[in-house]
Design a protein around this motif. Structure first.
Motif, short mmCIF file in Angstrom:
data_model
loop_
_atom_site.label_atom_id
_atom_site.label_comp_id
_atom_site.label_asym_id
_atom_site.label_seq_id
_atom_site.Cartn_x
_atom_site.Cartn_y
_atom_site.Cartn_z
N HIS A 72 0.88 -1.16 0.00
CA HIS A 72 0.00 0.00 0.00
C HIS A 72 0.92 1.21 0.00
O HIS A 72 1.90 1.26 0.73
N TYR A 73 0.63 2.19 -0.84
CA TYR A 73 1.44 3.40 -0.93
C TYR A 73 0.67 4.57 -0.33
O TYR A 73 -0.45 4.86 -0.76
N LEU A 74 1.27 5.24 0.63
CA LEU A 74 0.68 6.45 1.19
C LEU A 74 1.22 7.64 0.42
O LEU A 74 2.42 7.76 0.21
N ARG A 75 0.34 8.51 -0.01
CA ARG A 75 0.73 9.76 -0.67
C ARG A 75 0.29 10.87 0.27
O ARG A 75 -0.90 11.15 0.40
N LEU A 76 1.26 11.51 0.94
CA LEU A 76 0.96 12.46 1.99
C LEU A 76 1.46 13.86 1.63
O LEU A 76 2.66 14.07 1.49
N LYS A 77 0.54 14.78 1.46
CA LYS A 77 0.93 16.17 1.21
C LYS A 77 1.48 16.73 2.51
O LYS A 77 0.88 16.58 3.57
N SER A 78 2.66 17.33 2.41
CA SER A 78 3.37 17.79 3.61
C SER A 78 3.94 19.18 3.42
O SER A 78 4.18 19.62 2.29
N LYS A 79 4.17 19.83 4.53
CA LYS A 79 4.81 21.15 4.54
C LYS A 79 6.11 21.04 5.32
O LYS A 79 6.13 20.50 6.42
N VAL A 80 7.19 21.53 4.74
CA VAL A 80 8.49 21.51 5.40
C VAL A 80 8.48 22.57 6.51
O VAL A 80 8.20 23.73 6.26
#
Length: 107
Positions: A72-80
Motif C-alpha cells: 500500500h502506498y501512502l501519498r501524503l501532502k506535507s509542509k516543510v
C-alpha cells in the motif's frame, strides 16, 4: 522505539523508504529514508545541498508492506517546517502532514 516530540503526537523511530516529490517542480523527485514518523508528520534524511527549503510543500510517498506481501502506498501532502544539519553530509527535514486523510494506492 517511542519518543516524545513535544507536540501532540508520539513519534516512532522507524525507517521507511520514502520518495519525495515537489508540489510545483522545484526540484527533481528523489528517494530517501525517514528517521521517525508520527500521525502529524515525519523527519526525513537529506543530503546536504538538497533543494528543499522551509515552508516548501511536497508529497511524500511511503510504501507499507503487509504480511500478505501486498503493498500500500501512502501519498501524503506535507509542509516543510525546518531543515537542520546533522553532520557534514546529512541534514534532516522536519515536515508536517497537511491533511491526515491519507490516500492509499494498492500495488
Amino acid at each position: 522505539m517511542l519518543k516524545s516530540s513535544g507536540g501532540k503526537f508520539v513519534r516512532l523511530d522507524v525507517t521507511l523508504d520514502t520518495a519525495i516529490y515537489p508540489e510545483h517542480s522545484e526540484f527533481t523527485p528523489f528517494r530517501t529514508l525517514t528517521e521517525d514518523i508520527s500521525a502529524g508528520g515525519a523527519s526525513i534524511r537529506l543530503l546536504i545541498g538538497t533543494a528543499i527549503q522551509s515552508v516548501s510543500q511536497l508529497y511524500l510517498w511511503m510504501p507499507l508492506t503487509l504480511k500478505s506481501g501486498e503493498f500500500h502506498y501512502l501519498r501524503l501532502k506535507s509542509k516543510v517546517i525546518r531543515v537542520t544539519e546533522k553532520s557534514m553530509e546529512i541534514c534532516c527535514c522536519t515536515s508536517n502532514f497537511l491533511n491526515l486523510q491519507k490516500m492509499i494506492f494498492r500495488h
